[in-house]
Write a protein that holds these residues in place. Structure first.
Motif, PDB file in Angstrom:
ATOM      1  N   ASP A 224     -18.895  49.317  23.476  1.00  0.00           N
ATOM      2  CA  ASP A 224     -18.616  48.384  24.566  1.00  0.00           C
ATOM      3  C   ASP A 224     -17.836  47.168  24.070  1.00  0.00           C
ATOM      4  O   ASP A 224     -16.915  46.695  24.747  1.00  0.00           O
ATOM      5  CB  ASP A 224     -19.923  47.939  25.221  1.00  0.00           C
ATOM      6  N   ARG A 225     -18.208  46.685  22.911  1.00  0.00           N
ATOM      7  CA  ARG A 225     -17.494  45.538  22.323  1.00  0.00           C
ATOM      8  C   ARG A 225     -16.036  45.887  22.076  1.00  0.00           C
ATOM      9  O   ARG A 225     -15.130  45.087  22.338  1.00  0.00           O
ATOM     10  CB  ARG A 225     -18.189  45.158  21.010  1.00  0.00           C
ATOM     11  N   TRP A 226     -15.773  47.071  21.599  1.00  0.00           N
ATOM     12  CA  TRP A 226     -14.401  47.509  21.358  1.00  0.00           C
ATOM     13  C   TRP A 226     -13.646  47.687  22.678  1.00  0.00           C
ATOM     14  O   TRP A 226     -12.480  47.276  22.809  1.00  0.00           O
ATOM     15  CB  TRP A 226     -14.413  48.813  20.571  1.00  0.00           C
ATOM     16  N   LEU A 227     -14.301  48.268  23.691  1.00  0.00           N
ATOM     17  CA  LEU A 227     -13.654  48.464  24.991  1.00  0.00           C
ATOM     18  C   LEU A 227     -13.268  47.150  25.656  1.00  0.00           C
ATOM     19  O   LEU A 227     -12.341  47.117  26.473  1.00  0.00           O
ATOM     20  CB  LEU A 227     -14.592  49.237  25.926  1.00  0.00           C
TER      21      LEU A 227
ATOM     22  N   PRO B 228     -15.375  52.022  32.473  1.00  0.00           N
ATOM     23  CA  PRO B 228     -15.683  52.374  31.073  1.00  0.00           C
ATOM     24  C   PRO B 228     -16.797  51.528  30.455  1.00  0.00           C
ATOM     25  O   PRO B 228     -17.506  51.989  29.546  1.00  0.00           O
ATOM     26  CB  PRO B 228     -14.346  52.150  30.347  1.00  0.00           C
ATOM     27  N   ARG B 229     -16.973  50.319  30.975  1.00  0.00           N
ATOM     28  CA  ARG B 229     -18.015  49.446  30.441  1.00  0.00           C
ATOM     29  C   ARG B 229     -19.403  49.892  30.896  1.00  0.00           C
ATOM     30  O   ARG B 229     -20.423  49.369  30.404  1.00  0.00           O
ATOM     31  CB  ARG B 229     -17.764  47.995  30.871  1.00  0.00           C
TER      32      ARG B 229
ATOM     33  N   TRP C  93     -10.794  46.462  28.817  1.00  0.00           N
ATOM     34  CA  TRP C  93     -11.464  46.666  30.087  1.00  0.00           C
ATOM     35  C   TRP C  93     -12.379  45.494  30.414  1.00  0.00           C
ATOM     36  O   TRP C  93     -13.158  45.057  29.570  1.00  0.00           O
ATOM     37  CB  TRP C  93     -12.298  47.953  30.060  1.00  0.00           C
ATOM     38  N   ALA C  94     -12.301  45.028  31.642  1.00  0.00           N
ATOM     39  CA  ALA C  94     -13.165  43.946  32.108  1.00  0.00           C
ATOM     40  C   ALA C  94     -14.593  44.464  32.305  1.00  0.00           C
ATOM     41  O   ALA C  94     -14.813  45.667  32.468  1.00  0.00           O
ATOM     42  CB  ALA C  94     -12.629  43.372  33.420  1.00  0.00           C
TER      43      ALA C  94
END
Length: 278
Positions: free
Chosen positions: A242-245, A255-256, A249-250
């Motif tokens: 999630d940190r990388w996404l 994706p989050r 991505w907001a």
């Protein structure tokens, strides 16, 4: 080819054909380095800014975690089911100088890209690496051919886990081990597929299949494998992913929601291991 081996035929699901063909997930920046997995972030400080080096390390570390679980360095013959571009296979060859690797994937486009990506290695050490087209449920490989079988973030696509487990048991030698890393629902509550489809486009469009981790462990047991074990590693996968996404991505984009699904105890990431009895 042994009598038990069947040549893989057609049957690739449309979402898989698109994602790993024209869409080519391996070329997307979020899958840096040609790997296509969410990563194992245990050794990376998530409080610091992340760069591509961290991302590639997370993916290599996931392979390292799986290879260790599969019994490397003891294995001599290794099969990866769903090899993608073969980056994990190359990592295994670098880390374990004695091992020979068979890299199998259902998608011809992925295999073409993989052969191109590893042309130098195939030219210099052709006896250590081969690429084979085949489905997880119909492996075109001989009985008892491998000391170890791995699959990294591909089982969520396999339509038939029972057939995959049976084929894995068939191609393993007595005493051989299998290690599968993938994401599954935490239980078999009937509403799980709908919950995931509402949260994540990959479940809504059929690329990923919502099944409990028990579906795989039960399939392995039914196939005659022993010492079957599923270990959650989600705490070392989802926060880092999630940190990388967050670079692209907001927080309110789909994706989050992988992290949200984990936090809501719907989805988790597992390493599943088993052994063929001696």
């Amino acid at each position: 080819m042994a009598d038990g081996a069947k040549q893989a035929g057609p049957g690739m699901r449309p979402a898989v054909r698109e994602a790993y063909g024209p869409a080519d997930l391996s070329g997307m920046p979020m899958f840096a380095g040609g790997f296509i997995n969410f990563g194992y972030w245990r050794a990376i400080d998530l409080d610091l800014p992340l760069d591509e080096t961290d991302r590639i390390r997370s993916q290599e570390d996931l392979y390292g975690r799986v290879l260790e679980a599969a019994g490397l360095p003891g294995a001599r013959e290794l099969l990866e089911v769903g090899c993608g571009l073969g980056m994990g296979c190359a990592s295994a060859l670098r880390e374990y100088g004695h091992v020979k690797v068979t890299a199998m994937d259902i998608h011809p486009d992925q295999l073409r890209r993989a052969r191109d990506a590893h042309a130098d290695l195939l030219g210099k050490e052709p006896e250590r690496l081969r690429f084979v087209q085949g489905a997880a449920e119909r492996m075109p490989l001989a009985d008892g051919e491998f000391d170890a079988v791995i699959s990294v973030e591909a089982a969520q696509h396999f339509p038939d886990l029972d057939a995959f487990a049976a084929q894995t048991a068939r191609v393993l030698r007595p005493g051989g081990r299998v290690a599968v890393a993938s994401f599954f629902t935490v239980d078999d509550a009937p509403g799980r597929p709908g919950e995931l489809a509402a949260l994540l486009d990959t479940f809504a469009n059929g690329l990923d299949i919502a099944r409990p981790v028990r579906a795989l462990t039960d399939a392995m047991t039914a196939a005659g494998l022993t010492d079957v074990h599923a270990e959650s590693i989600g705490r070392h996968v989802w926060p880092g992913w999630d940190r990388w996404l967050s670079r692209w991505w907001a927080p309110d984009t789909w994706p989050r929601n992988f992290l949200h699904a984990y936090e809501q105890h719907i989805l988790d990431y597992y390493v599943v291991t088993a052994e063929r009895p001696r």
